[in-house]
Design a protein around this motif. Structure first.
Motif, PDB file in Angstrom:
ATOM      1  N   GLY A  51       0.797  -1.222   0.000  1.00  0.00           N
ATOM      2  CA  GLY A  51       0.000   0.000   0.000  1.00  0.00           C
ATOM      3  C   GLY A  51       0.831   1.274   0.000  1.00  0.00           C
ATOM      4  O   GLY A  51       0.322   2.339  -0.326  1.00  0.00           O
ATOM      5  N   GLN A  52       2.110   1.148   0.360  1.00  0.00           N
ATOM      6  CA  GLN A  52       2.994   2.315   0.303  1.00  0.00           C
ATOM      7  C   GLN A  52       3.684   2.322  -1.072  1.00  0.00           C
ATOM      8  O   GLN A  52       3.475   1.431  -1.886  1.00  0.00           O
ATOM      9  CB  GLN A  52       4.020   2.251   1.430  1.00  0.00           C
ATOM     10  N   SER A  53       4.504   3.331  -1.302  1.00  0.00           N
ATOM     11  CA  SER A  53       5.129   3.468  -2.612  1.00  0.00           C
ATOM     12  C   SER A  53       6.585   3.877  -2.499  1.00  0.00           C
ATOM     13  O   SER A  53       6.975   4.555  -1.537  1.00  0.00           O
ATOM     14  CB  SER A  53       4.399   4.522  -3.449  1.00  0.00           C
ATOM     15  N   LEU A  54       7.335   3.493  -3.522  1.00  0.00           N
ATOM     16  CA  LEU A  54       8.686   4.023  -3.678  1.00  0.00           C
ATOM     17  C   LEU A  54       8.590   5.523  -3.949  1.00  0.00           C
ATOM     18  O   LEU A  54       7.585   6.012  -4.481  1.00  0.00           O
ATOM     19  CB  LEU A  54       9.379   3.344  -4.855  1.00  0.00           C
ATOM     20  N   THR A  55       9.638   6.241  -3.619  1.00  0.00           N
ATOM     21  CA  THR A  55       9.673   7.676  -3.902  1.00  0.00           C
ATOM     22  C   THR A  55      10.110   7.888  -5.344  1.00  0.00           C
ATOM     23  O   THR A  55      11.199   7.447  -5.732  1.00  0.00           O
ATOM     24  CB  THR A  55      10.671   8.381  -2.952  1.00  0.00           C
ATOM     25  N   PRO A  56       9.270   8.556  -6.149  1.00  0.00           N
ATOM     26  CA  PRO A  56       9.646   8.774  -7.547  1.00  0.00           C
ATOM     27  C   PRO A  56      10.874   9.669  -7.658  1.00  0.00           C
ATOM     28  O   PRO A  56      11.081  10.571  -6.838  1.00  0.00           O
ATOM     29  CB  PRO A  56       8.427   9.486  -8.145  1.00  0.00           C
ATOM     30  N   TYR A  57      11.661   9.394  -8.685  1.00  0.00           N
ATOM     31  CA  TYR A  57      12.786  10.255  -9.040  1.00  0.00           C
ATOM     32  C   TYR A  57      12.605  10.569 -10.528  1.00  0.00           C
ATOM     33  O   TYR A  57      12.899   9.717 -11.378  1.00  0.00           O
ATOM     34  CB  TYR A  57      14.111   9.554  -8.763  1.00  0.00           C
ATOM     35  N   PRO A  58      12.079  11.741 -10.848  1.00  0.00           N
ATOM     36  CA  PRO A  58      11.698  12.029 -12.227  1.00  0.00           C
ATOM     37  C   PRO A  58      12.881  11.991 -13.192  1.00  0.00           C
ATOM     38  O   PRO A  58      13.934  12.582 -12.913  1.00  0.00           O
ATOM     39  CB  PRO A  58      11.120  13.450 -12.153  1.00  0.00           C
ATOM     40  N   VAL A  59      12.680  11.282 -14.286  1.00  0.00           N
ATOM     41  CA  VAL A  59      13.691  11.211 -15.347  1.00  0.00           C
ATOM     42  C   VAL A  59      12.986  11.389 -16.682  1.00  0.00           C
ATOM     43  O   VAL A  59      11.772  11.229 -16.796  1.00  0.00           O
ATOM     44  CB  VAL A  59      14.458   9.867 -15.319  1.00  0.00           C
ATOM     45  N   ARG A  60      13.766  11.716 -17.682  1.00  0.00           N
ATOM     46  CA  ARG A  60      13.240  11.774 -19.049  1.00  0.00           C
ATOM     47  C   ARG A  60      14.288  11.193 -19.982  1.00  0.00           C
ATOM     48  O   ARG A  60      15.481  11.116 -19.644  1.00  0.00           O
ATOM     49  CB  ARG A  60      12.882  13.208 -19.438  1.00  0.00           C
ATOM     50  N   VAL A  61      13.807  10.760 -21.156  1.00  0.00           N
ATOM     51  CA  VAL A  61      14.695  10.168 -22.151  1.00  0.00           C
ATOM     52  C   VAL A  61      14.854  11.155 -23.290  1.00  0.00           C
ATOM     53  O   VAL A  61      13.883  11.728 -23.784  1.00  0.00           O
ATOM     54  CB  VAL A  61      14.120   8.829 -22.667  1.00  0.00           C
ATOM     55  N   GLU A  62      16.092  11.364 -23.656  1.00  0.00           N
ATOM     56  CA  GLU A  62      16.408  12.246 -24.778  1.00  0.00           C
ATOM     57  C   GLU A  62      17.408  11.501 -25.655  1.00  0.00           C
ATOM     58  O   GLU A  62      18.563  11.305 -25.239  1.00  0.00           O
ATOM     59  CB  GLU A  62      16.995  13.553 -24.233  1.00  0.00           C
TER      60      GLU A  62
END
Ligand code: FES
Length: 111
Positions: free
Chosen positions: A91-102
């Motif tokens: 029910g809990q979640s990992l902490t997101p670490y925003p990334v993008r692909v270029e």
């Protein structure tokens, strides 16, 4: 600050890659995963006991290669949402670490 974390081919072996960032003089481990043609990132800290998920380099997927696993106590996470589906932190979640692909690069704008 923008930072190139790794390349897409760095994910070929295990589907994931850990990157240890230098942040405020300390170590800040994050990891990126490729699943269902998407690339997402998380802080490498399990919500159960705040331990790293992996016990060996870049090994974040379970044996089915469809879920992320924390090897300390077996919590399983959806790779695209980071939501814990079973285990001690269900029910809990990992902490997101925003990334993008270029191109072939995986980039963080939050580094
Ligand atoms: S630290 Fe991840 S399941 Fe316990």
């Amino acid at each position: 600050m923008t930072l190139v974390l790794c390349t897409l081919s760095d994910l070929d072996a295990t589907g994931a890659k850990e990157i240890v960032l230098d942040k405020d003089g300390g170590r800040s481990p994050v990891f990126v995963v490729r699943f269902a043609d998407r690339v997402v990132g998380y802080v490498n800290s399990c919500p159960h006991a705040r331990l790293p998920l992996n016990w060996r380099e870049d090994a974040f997927f379970d044996i089915s290669n469809t879920l992320l696993i924390c090897t300390s106590h077996g919590a399983h996470f959806d790779p695209l949402t980071g939501h814990c589906l079973r285990g001690p932190c269900k029910g809990q979640s990992l902490t997101p670490y925003p990334v993008r692909v270029e191109g072939d690069k995986i980039i963080s704008d939050a580094a």
